[in-house]
Design an enzyme around this catalytic site. Structure first.
Site, PDB file in Angstrom:
ATOM      1  N   HIS A 251     -29.809 -49.259 -14.942  1.00  0.00           N
ATOM      2  CA  HIS A 251     -29.264 -48.217 -13.745  1.00  0.00           C
ATOM      3  C   HIS A 251     -27.711 -48.219 -13.819  1.00  0.00           C
ATOM      4  CE1 HIS A 251     -33.356 -47.649 -12.351  1.00  0.00           C
ATOM      5  NE2 HIS A 251     -33.437 -48.748 -12.598  1.00  0.00           N
TER       6      HIS A 251
ATOM      7  N   SER B 199      -3.251 -38.727 -27.109  1.00  0.00           N
ATOM      8  CA  SER B 199      -3.303 -37.497 -26.395  1.00  0.00           C
ATOM      9  C   SER B 199      -1.940 -36.570 -26.852  1.00  0.00           C
ATOM     10  CB  SER B 199      -3.253 -37.739 -25.177  1.00  0.00           C
ATOM     11  OG  SER B 199      -2.800 -36.880 -24.213  1.00  0.00           O
TER      12      SER B 199
ATOM     13  N   LYS C  19      -2.519 -43.029 -23.959  1.00  0.00           N
ATOM     14  CA  LYS C  19      -3.912 -43.119 -24.204  1.00  0.00           C
ATOM     15  C   LYS C  19      -4.334 -43.662 -25.574  1.00  0.00           C
ATOM     16  CE  LYS C  19      -6.918 -40.833 -22.377  1.00  0.00           C
ATOM     17  NZ  LYS C  19      -7.344 -39.344 -22.179  1.00  0.00           N
TER      18      LYS C  19
ATOM     19  N   GLU D  32     -17.007 -40.953 -29.858  1.00  0.00           N
ATOM     20  CA  GLU D  32     -17.273 -39.898 -28.747  1.00  0.00           C
ATOM     21  C   GLU D  32     -17.985 -38.826 -29.726  1.00  0.00           C
ATOM     22  OE1 GLU D  32     -13.982 -38.641 -26.469  1.00  0.00           O
ATOM     23  OE2 GLU D  32     -13.453 -40.600 -26.563  1.00  0.00           O
TER      24      GLU D  32
END
Ligand code: ARG
Length: 496
Positions: A157, A278, A284, A291
């Site tokens: 969880h 970025s 970044k 992803e």
């Protein structure tokens, strides 16, 4: 060139309909296989006494010329052709005339022809994916070797649950991917069946030797029933499922990596080659390749659903709908292969921050179950131990402390309160339960993270993988034998 297949019709497709109807774009990756399938079929027809030796030689020479022109990048195939099958037959006839060239398609239909081509592409792609997947599993096991004692929190969880190790985590994916490998391998056997010789749906009056074309094209066996061989696309659906299932597994791992790549976790860091930055925020370092693996999984699932939907309502026999299955199938295969390859590189080069993992485990509350299990050793039933530990956890939470900051006395007091008994509680219960090393060493159940257990598991997985890799070499050899059979027959029948 005018259409080969429209003799019965008096009008052509208009340009828009031709572009709508043609499959030449998705057919291109079958081009060479289509030629090989035709060569095998015509050689077999000659051996069966259907095509004379001179004619066969001319046909084979023309086909080989077309293959060379294709390899040299000289061919342009437009929408005026329905498909690559029409194009190639048309070119043979253009080169050697219809009297001889017109024999090429004897006893065959595009319906069995396209199935041969699709299966030859698919089996080659499945072997590529198998190879890429075996490398991914090998990489995962190699990384696991170095992390048998890299203590790590396991989550359920999204909440801190139990102690594990990074090796434990990795072997979980090695196991899932080994199952994917086995699914792929079983699917391969169902793909590698020869549909050639089934005709349009009901066979032909010509006495074909379907075993011979199987031998020339490296198929393991015949897909016997002519209706099944031309209508069934379950093998394509299964292939897409194998891809989807595999993607689903690496997508879950990708989700972990993306989370662990955050500054908040800091468990892993991808190598720069697998990261992006970025356009505006120079600080970044995005795990964007990972992803994308998660994103592209959607694409492969889409291909599976597309295939299943395309075939579910098509009555028995060939219908043009089936032409469209290639588009989805190629996409599933391509995206899966590239995803597995990129993922392997990212995992092989990523840095694992074991200190961050250890610190998180040390400051967590995952010692709770450890306390409970130690209380069982002191004679409490599990449910009693659970209730005592819950009270102990409340003491920590209410006092703004971690479990580590409590004492044995806190436990003893709660044992008395909950059970009414005086129980002999180990003096070092808090220290042992909250020390990740002690917690790990205490693990005894098979499949848990204990370093000894994990060492055994990694070794066993390496052996299983070794067997799969040998079997993969064997499958590749069988394909090469098919190619050699065809090459030898070509040398034999192409008269100079
Ligand atoms: N282009 C077709 C396909 O890809 C080949 C089979 C066509 N058969 C037919 N009867 N029109 O499926």
């Amino acid at each position: 060139m005018s259409s080969l297949f429209r003799s019965r019709l008096s009008k052509k497709f208009d340009d828009r309909t031709a572009r709508f109807h043609t499959s030449v774009v998705e057919d291109l990756r079958m081009f060479e296989y289509d030629i090989e399938g035709t060569e095998a079929h015509d050689i077999m027809l000659h051996e069966q006494g259907v095509i004379p030796a001179e004619a066969l030689s001319e046909i084979l020479n023309a086909l080989e010329e077309i293959k060379q022109e294709w390899k040299d990048g000289k061919l342009e195939i437009g929408a005026e052709y329905e498909d690559v099958h029409e194009y190639i037959e048309g070119r043979v006839i253009e080169k050697i005339g219809v009297e001889v060239g017109g024999m090429v398609h004897t006893g065959r239909s595009r319906n069995d022809q396209v199935m041969v081509d699709m299966k030859m592409v698919t089996r080659a792609e499945l072997l590529e994916i198998a190879e890429a997947l075996s490398k991914l599993i090998e990489t995962i096991l190699k990384v696991a070797d170095g992390h048998m004692e890299s203590h790590m929190i396991l989550y359920t969880h999204g909440q801190q649950a139990q102690i594990g190790t990074f090796a434990h985590y990795l072997v979980n994916y090695a196991d899932a991917l080994l199952r994917d490998y086995e699914r792929l391998r079983a699917c391969y056997d169902r793909v590698n069946m020869n549909p050639l010789g089934a005709g349009p749906i009901g066979g032909t009056n010509i006495r074909l030797n379907r075993l011979r074309t199987s031998e020339l094209l490296g198929f393991d066996r015949i897909q016997e029933n002519s209706i099944d061989a031309t209508s069934g696309r379950d093998w394509a659906v299964e292939t897409a499922f194998v891809c989807a299932c595999l993607m689903g597994n690496i997508s879950r791992a990708a989700a972990d990596i993306v989370l662990w790549h955050t500054k908040e976790f800091g468990y892993v860091e991808l190598s720069d080659e697998y990261s992006s930055s970025s356009s505006i925020m120079p600080q970044k370092k995005n795990p964007s390749t990972i992803e994308l693996i998660r994103g592209k999984t959607g694409e492969v699932y889409g291909a599976l659903i597309e295939l299943m939907t395309m075939v579910k309502g098509v009555p028995t026999g060939y219908y043009q709908d089936l032409q469209q299955t290639k588009v989805a199938l190629w996409r599933a295969l391509d995206t899966t292969r590239t995803s597995v390859e990129v993922f392997t590189g990212a995992v092989a080069t990523m840095t694992v921050n074991t200190d961050a993992m250890y610190a998180a485990a040390e400051n967590s509350s995952i010692g709770a179950l450890e306390i409970a299990e130690r209380l069982i050793e002191s004679g409490l039933s599990f449910r009693e131990a659970y209730k005592v530990t819950a009270e102990v956890v409340k003491v920590a939470v209410d006092g703004g402390k971690t479990l580590k900051e409590l004492t044995r006395d806190d436990v003893v007091a709660k044992v008395k309160e909950v059970t009414g008994r005086d129980v002999d509680v180990s003096s070092s219960i808090i220290e042992k339960a909250t020390d990740p090393k002690e917690a790990l060493d205490a693990k005894r159940s098979p499949g848990s993270a204990h370093p000894g257990e994990m060492g055994r598991m990694v070794e066993e997985r390496k052996e299983v993988l070794g067997r799969h890799v040998k079997d993969l070499d064997f499958l590749k050899i069988k394909i090469t034998i098919g190619k050699d059979n065809l090459k030898n027959a070509l040398n034999q029948y192409r008269l100079k």
